[in-house]
Motif scaffolding. Structure first.
Motif, PDB file in Angstrom:
ATOM      1  N   GLU A 101       0.806  -0.982  -0.208  1.00 58.27           N
ATOM      2  CA  GLU A 101       0.059   0.126  -0.034  1.00 58.27           C
ATOM      3  C   GLU A 101       1.000   1.386   0.081  1.00 58.27           C
ATOM      4  O   GLU A 101       2.015   1.157   0.619  1.00 58.27           O
ATOM      5  CB  GLU A 101      -1.119  -0.074   1.139  1.00 58.27           C
ATOM      6  N   HIS A 102       0.634   2.190  -0.615  1.00 58.91           N
ATOM      7  CA  HIS A 102       1.152   3.578  -0.704  1.00 58.91           C
ATOM      8  C   HIS A 102       0.763   4.090   0.598  1.00 58.91           C
ATOM      9  O   HIS A 102      -0.457   4.507   0.976  1.00 58.91           O
ATOM     10  CB  HIS A 102       0.930   4.242  -1.768  1.00 58.91           C
ATOM     11  N   THR A 103       1.742   4.894   1.190  1.00 55.16           N
ATOM     12  CA  THR A 103       1.334   5.677   2.570  1.00 55.16           C
ATOM     13  C   THR A 103       1.006   7.012   1.967  1.00 55.16           C
ATOM     14  O   THR A 103       1.318   7.583   0.705  1.00 55.16           O
ATOM     15  CB  THR A 103       2.474   5.530   3.758  1.00 55.16           C
ATOM     16  N   ALA A 104       0.653   8.115   2.751  1.00 59.98           N
ATOM     17  CA  ALA A 104       0.372   9.428   2.578  1.00 59.98           C
ATOM     18  C   ALA A 104       1.793  10.076   2.101  1.00 59.98           C
ATOM     19  O   ALA A 104       1.765  10.903   1.165  1.00 59.98           O
ATOM     20  CB  ALA A 104      -0.165  10.007   3.827  1.00 59.98           C
ATOM     21  N   SER A 105       3.080   9.563   2.629  1.00 65.75           N
ATOM     22  CA  SER A 105       4.395  10.366   2.190  1.00 65.75           C
ATOM     23  C   SER A 105       4.833   9.688   1.068  1.00 65.75           C
ATOM     24  O   SER A 105       5.709  10.125   0.246  1.00 65.75           O
ATOM     25  CB  SER A 105       5.276   9.889   3.338  1.00 65.75           C
ATOM     26  N   GLY A 106       3.935   8.536   0.337  1.00 65.93           N
ATOM     27  CA  GLY A 106       4.435   8.207  -1.030  1.00 65.93           C
ATOM     28  C   GLY A 106       5.119   6.852  -0.876  1.00 65.93           C
ATOM     29  O   GLY A 106       5.529   6.151  -1.933  1.00 65.93           O
ATOM     30  N   ALA A 107       5.342   6.265   0.344  1.00 68.14           N
ATOM     31  CA  ALA A 107       6.385   5.172   0.704  1.00 68.14           C
ATOM     32  C   ALA A 107       5.418   4.049   0.334  1.00 68.14           C
ATOM     33  O   ALA A 107       4.189   4.105   0.484  1.00 68.14           O
ATOM     34  CB  ALA A 107       6.898   5.198   1.845  1.00 68.14           C
ATOM     35  N   HIS A 108       5.958   2.811   0.024  1.00 68.93           N
ATOM     36  CA  HIS A 108       5.354   1.620   0.028  1.00 68.93           C
ATOM     37  C   HIS A 108       5.426   0.743   1.481  1.00 68.93           C
ATOM     38  O   HIS A 108       6.415   0.771   1.978  1.00 68.93           O
ATOM     39  CB  HIS A 108       5.761   0.790  -0.876  1.00 68.93           C
ATOM     40  N   GLN A 109       4.246   0.194   1.915  1.00 76.21           N
ATOM     41  CA  GLN A 109       4.215  -0.478   2.957  1.00 76.21           C
ATOM     42  C   GLN A 109       3.658  -1.902   2.720  1.00 76.21           C
ATOM     43  O   GLN A 109       2.481  -2.056   2.084  1.00 76.21           O
ATOM     44  CB  GLN A 109       3.404   0.161   4.107  1.00 76.21           C
ATOM     45  N   SER A 110       4.387  -2.941   3.143  1.00 74.07           N
ATOM     46  CA  SER A 110       3.963  -3.967   2.980  1.00 74.07           C
ATOM     47  C   SER A 110       2.858  -4.556   3.952  1.00 74.07           C
ATOM     48  O   SER A 110       3.002  -4.217   5.095  1.00 74.07           O
ATOM     49  CB  SER A 110       5.260  -5.185   3.072  1.00 74.07           C
ATOM     50  N   LYS A 111       1.860  -5.339   3.413  1.00 72.12           N
ATOM     51  CA  LYS A 111       0.674  -5.794   4.053  1.00 72.12           C
ATOM     52  C   LYS A 111       0.578  -7.330   3.973  1.00 72.12           C
ATOM     53  O   LYS A 111       0.996  -7.596   2.914  1.00 72.12           O
ATOM     54  CB  LYS A 111      -0.523  -5.051   3.758  1.00 72.12           C
ATOM     55  N   ARG A 112      -0.110  -7.783   4.981  1.00 73.06           N
ATOM     56  CA  ARG A 112      -0.365  -9.355   4.727  1.00 73.06           C
ATOM     57  C   ARG A 112      -1.602  -9.802   5.421  1.00 73.06           C
ATOM     58  O   ARG A 112      -1.796  -9.051   6.491  1.00 73.06           O
ATOM     59  CB  ARG A 112       0.719 -10.130   5.110  1.00 73.06           C
ATOM     60  N   GLU A 113      -2.324 -10.559   4.936  1.00 68.31           N
ATOM     61  CA  GLU A 113      -3.404 -11.408   5.455  1.00 68.31           C
ATOM     62  C   GLU A 113      -3.287 -12.617   5.748  1.00 68.31           C
ATOM     63  O   GLU A 113      -2.840 -13.501   4.714  1.00 68.31           O
ATOM     64  CB  GLU A 113      -4.839 -11.006   4.664  1.00 68.31           C
ATOM     65  N   ARG A 114      -3.568 -13.210   7.021  1.00 67.86           N
ATOM     66  CA  ARG A 114      -2.862 -14.479   7.213  1.00 67.86           C
ATOM     67  C   ARG A 114      -3.831 -15.378   6.811  1.00 67.86           C
ATOM     68  O   ARG A 114      -5.027 -14.995   6.322  1.00 67.86           O
ATOM     69  CB  ARG A 114      -3.144 -14.535   8.954  1.00 67.86           C
ATOM     70  N   PHE A 115      -3.218 -16.522   6.377  1.00 65.44           N
ATOM     71  CA  PHE A 115      -4.246 -17.677   6.146  1.00 65.44           C
ATOM     72  C   PHE A 115      -4.851 -18.394   7.283  1.00 65.44           C
ATOM     73  O   PHE A 115      -4.364 -18.337   8.181  1.00 65.44           O
ATOM     74  CB  PHE A 115      -3.083 -18.792   5.298  1.00 65.44           C
ATOM     75  N   PRO A 116      -6.079 -18.738   6.998  1.00 64.84           N
ATOM     76  CA  PRO A 116      -7.139 -18.797   6.091  1.00 64.84           C
ATOM     77  C   PRO A 116      -7.961 -17.511   6.023  1.00 64.84           C
ATOM     78  O   PRO A 116      -9.117 -17.735   5.244  1.00 64.84           O
ATOM     79  CB  PRO A 116      -7.777 -20.004   6.140  1.00 64.84           C
ATOM     80  N   THR A 117      -7.729 -16.491   6.521  1.00 61.17           N
ATOM     81  CA  THR A 117      -8.686 -15.374   6.540  1.00 61.17           C
ATOM     82  C   THR A 117      -9.119 -14.935   5.044  1.00 61.17           C
ATOM     83  O   THR A 117     -10.050 -14.576   4.867  1.00 61.17           O
ATOM     84  CB  THR A 117      -7.876 -14.400   7.436  1.00 61.17           C
ATOM     85  N   TRP A 118      -8.017 -14.813   4.326  1.00 62.17           N
ATOM     86  CA  TRP A 118      -8.273 -14.451   2.674  1.00 62.17           C
ATOM     87  C   TRP A 118      -9.338 -15.463   2.068  1.00 62.17           C
ATOM     88  O   TRP A 118      -9.408 -15.193   1.156  1.00 62.17           O
ATOM     89  CB  TRP A 118      -6.978 -14.184   2.188  1.00 62.17           C
ATOM     90  N   VAL A 119      -9.420 -16.686   2.553  1.00 66.44           N
ATOM     91  CA  VAL A 119      -9.844 -17.494   1.763  1.00 66.44           C
ATOM     92  C   VAL A 119     -11.445 -17.668   1.752  1.00 66.44           C
ATOM     93  O   VAL A 119     -12.107 -17.474   2.760  1.00 66.44           O
ATOM     94  CB  VAL A 119      -9.485 -19.071   2.373  1.00 66.44           C
ATOM     95  N   PRO A 120     -12.043 -17.373   0.480  1.00 66.53           N
ATOM     96  CA  PRO A 120     -13.420 -17.225   0.328  1.00 66.53           C
ATOM     97  C   PRO A 120     -14.219 -18.498   0.593  1.00 66.53           C
ATOM     98  O   PRO A 120     -13.667 -19.715   0.904  1.00 66.53           O
ATOM     99  CB  PRO A 120     -13.724 -17.117  -1.292  1.00 66.53           C
ATOM    100  N   SER A 121     -15.512 -18.377   1.185  1.00 65.50           N
ATOM    101  CA  SER A 121     -16.136 -19.519   1.746  1.00 65.50           C
ATOM    102  C   SER A 121     -16.325 -20.598   0.871  1.00 65.50           C
ATOM    103  O   SER A 121     -16.219 -21.827   1.282  1.00 65.50           O
ATOM    104  CB  SER A 121     -17.499 -18.878   2.607  1.00 65.50           C
TER     105      SER A 121
END
Length: 149
Positions: A101-121
């Protein structure tokens, strides 16, 4: 390669590396047409690689994770049920959904969503319906790759 072709590339291959050298097809090199020396950003087709990667990362049919050797890996949705079924064979961080994601300052910030939270039902349901043998068959050409990461 346009954005639609890039998505088709991931769908056709199932598991693709973004730009790292490794045991899988590599999106950056597929677009460049040959091995990329140094950073793909400085390649003459760097903008094309960026646009293709953005389209892939925004697709609801592609998991962006670090499945293979800790490198950005694209996994097409058709493989998700088998991946979920065999999740115990991988480390948690390999199956986490990752993005920047881009921060307000323009830097990139790494994000992650744990498994299995991202898995569709619906994928969870498909995974439950698969036998271990079926999942192994679906992922057979990639199973050894995740272990070395």
């Amino acid at each position: 390669m346009n954005q639609k072709e890039a998505l088709a590339f991931v769908e056709r291959h199932g598991v693709v590396l973004h730009a790292a050298r490794g045991p899988l097809p590599n999106l950056a090199e597929a677009i460049a047409g040959d091995p990329v020396r140094g950073s793909w950003w400085s390649h003459p087709k760097g903008k094309e690689i960026f646009r293709a990667a953005e389209a892939i990362c925004e697709s609801p049919n592609v998991l962006v994770c670090k499945l293979v050797e800790g490198k950005i890996t694209y996994v097409h949705r058709r493989l998700w049920p088998a991946l979920v079924k065999l999740a115990s064979r991988f480390r948690e961080e390999q199956l986490a959904k990752v993005w920047n994601e881009h921060t307000a300052s323009g830097a990139h910030q790494s994000k992650r969503e744990r498994f299995p939270t991202w898995v569709p039902s619906e994928v969870m349901k498909e995974a439950k319906a698969l036998s271990v043998a079926e999942a192994e068959s679906i992922l057979s050409q990639w199973l050894g790759l995740g272990r070395s990461a």
